[in-house]
Design a protein around this motif. Structure first.
Motif, PDB file in Angstrom:
ATOM      1  N   ARG A 135       0.812  -1.076  -0.147  1.00 55.55           N
ATOM      2  CA  ARG A 135       0.042   0.146  -0.149  1.00 55.55           C
ATOM      3  C   ARG A 135       0.791   1.286   0.207  1.00 55.55           C
ATOM      4  O   ARG A 135       1.920   1.492   0.552  1.00 55.55           O
ATOM      5  CB  ARG A 135      -0.883   0.081   1.295  1.00 55.55           C
ATOM      6  N   SER A 136       0.238   2.422  -0.774  1.00 53.65           N
ATOM      7  CA  SER A 136       1.169   3.521  -0.788  1.00 53.65           C
ATOM      8  C   SER A 136       1.044   4.244   0.593  1.00 53.65           C
ATOM      9  O   SER A 136       0.054   3.876   1.161  1.00 53.65           O
ATOM     10  CB  SER A 136       0.329   4.339  -1.841  1.00 53.65           C
ATOM     11  N   GLU A 137       2.161   5.204   0.825  1.00 49.92           N
ATOM     12  CA  GLU A 137       1.889   5.905   2.102  1.00 49.92           C
ATOM     13  C   GLU A 137       1.142   6.875   2.184  1.00 49.92           C
ATOM     14  O   GLU A 137       0.719   7.641   3.203  1.00 49.92           O
ATOM     15  CB  GLU A 137       3.339   6.094   2.410  1.00 49.92           C
ATOM     16  N   GLU A 138       0.755   7.205   1.089  1.00 47.17           N
ATOM     17  CA  GLU A 138      -0.177   8.455   0.963  1.00 47.17           C
ATOM     18  C   GLU A 138      -1.361   8.388   1.237  1.00 47.17           C
ATOM     19  O   GLU A 138      -1.978   7.491   1.063  1.00 47.17           O
ATOM     20  CB  GLU A 138       0.185   9.143  -0.694  1.00 47.17           C
ATOM     21  N   LEU A 139      -2.064   9.603   1.646  1.00 49.39           N
ATOM     22  CA  LEU A 139      -3.567   9.558   1.989  1.00 49.39           C
ATOM     23  C   LEU A 139      -4.081  10.970   1.253  1.00 49.39           C
ATOM     24  O   LEU A 139      -4.131  12.045   2.192  1.00 49.39           O
ATOM     25  CB  LEU A 139      -3.673   9.801   3.440  1.00 49.39           C
ATOM     26  N   PRO A 140      -4.445  10.940   0.088  1.00 46.42           N
ATOM     27  CA  PRO A 140      -4.792  11.948  -0.766  1.00 46.42           C
ATOM     28  C   PRO A 140      -6.220  12.463  -0.257  1.00 46.42           C
ATOM     29  O   PRO A 140      -6.249  13.945   0.029  1.00 46.42           O
ATOM     30  CB  PRO A 140      -4.677  11.805  -2.334  1.00 46.42           C
ATOM     31  N   PHE A 141      -6.988  11.781   0.223  1.00 50.24           N
ATOM     32  CA  PHE A 141      -8.443  12.380   0.333  1.00 50.24           C
ATOM     33  C   PHE A 141      -8.258  12.750   1.871  1.00 50.24           C
ATOM     34  O   PHE A 141      -8.835  13.817   2.128  1.00 50.24           O
ATOM     35  CB  PHE A 141      -9.409  10.966   0.587  1.00 50.24           C
ATOM     36  N   THR A 142      -7.759  12.101   2.837  1.00 47.14           N
ATOM     37  CA  THR A 142      -7.457  12.697   4.107  1.00 47.14           C
ATOM     38  C   THR A 142      -6.682  13.783   4.184  1.00 47.14           C
ATOM     39  O   THR A 142      -7.350  14.940   4.889  1.00 47.14           O
ATOM     40  CB  THR A 142      -6.979  11.387   4.955  1.00 47.14           C
TER      41      THR A 142
END
Length: 293
Positions: free
Chosen positions: A88-95
């Motif tokens: 899984r990517s470390e990014e949380l674009p929505f949050t």
């Protein structure tokens, strides 16, 4: 709240919007109650850190976008519990789109103790109280309870308590007494706040923008770009700006301004760059970084 030791009814009235959203997630979107309680507890903790109205903003989106917020929330909780998925990517674009500063999953490793205590506090002291209708149902059926008529007038118990199960006095009380918290799309955290929607986001324009580029020799008109994104995501485009190229050249780049900063996360969908095909021509979009003097 103005109450030193609020009871269950006071908490439920205060968090009415959160209860209604929880109902939507469980009953309409088929989410597991226990998992959603944890996600909501984390979102309440975000709000306690200063990310105001986080839940109200999430609730304003359509179902498919809300499910992406939930997926990121569950990923945060997994990382908090030391369950690491290397795929899984470390990014949380929505949050991150609703945060003052972007965060990623590493945040829950670096701040595990604080985050764990914060989520647990809201889970035990808020979520497990406000999402449990059983106490209110018992009070609604007990005419001798001091909160009996107050519960009836609140409407909080009506999810499972049918009119057939009520006495004539209870039915009359429910119809005659005005709800303690009138239905509204505004948050109980700020009763004077206007209903929020992506169209009324007052974030600075630069933060709601994406840098767009075209293939050399294949520019795309403002109208086509605007129509494409509106058709795909709804009324989300505020304006489209295209490079003013010399008469002998064609524009190679531009800027797309959305009505909401959250649309950037939706468009990127966890990637650094998004690629689209508009009337046979390619368009690339990425975060807009304004020049600094």
């Amino acid at each position: 709240m103005g109450i030193v030791n609020p009871g269950p009814l006071d908490l439920m009235l205060f968090y009415k919007m959160e209860r209604d959203f929880y109902d939507r997630l469980v009953r309409e979107l088929g989410q597991v109650r226990e998992s959603i309680e944890l996600v909501m507890a984390m979102w309440l903790w975000f709000e306690s850190l200063g990310h105001h109205d986080f839940i109200r903003h999430v609730a304003a989106y359509q179902d498919d976008v809300i499910l992406r917020f939930i997926a990121e929330g569950e990923a945060c909780l997994d990382r908090l519990m030391r369950n690491r998925d290397s795929r899984r990517s470390e990014e949380l674009p929505f949050t991150s789109s609703l945060m003052a500063e972007p965060i990623d999953l590493r945040f829950f490793e670096y701040h595990r103790d604080i985050a764990f205590d914060g989520v647990r506090h809201f889970l035990e002291n808020v979520c497990r109280i406000i999402f449990d209708d059983a106490p209110m149902e018992r009070v609604a059926r007990d005419s001798s309870h001091p909160d009996h008529r107050r519960v009836l007038s609140s409407g909080l118990h009506v999810r499972r308590l049918s009119a057939e199960a009520c006495t004539e006095e209870e039915v009359e009380a429910m119809s005659d007494m005005a709800p303690a918290t009138p239905p509204s799309s505004r948050s109980a955290l700020n009763p004077m706040a206007r209903p929020w929607s992506p169209e009324t986001d007052h974030t600075p324009e630069e933060q709601r923008s994406m840098f767009i580029t075209f293939s050399k020799g294949y520019p795309i008109s403002r109208e086509d770009i605007s129509d494409f994104f509106k058709t795909r995501y709804g009324p989300c485009v505020e304006t489209v700006m295209i490079e003013k190229a010399p008469a002998s050249n064609q524009p190679l780049y531009g800027r797309l301004v959305f009505t909401s900063i959250a649309m950037i996360a939706v468009v990127l969908n966890g990637q650094q760059t998004a690629k689209f095909r508009i009337k046979g021509k390619h368009l690339w979009a990425r975060m807009y970084l304004p020049r600094r003097n």
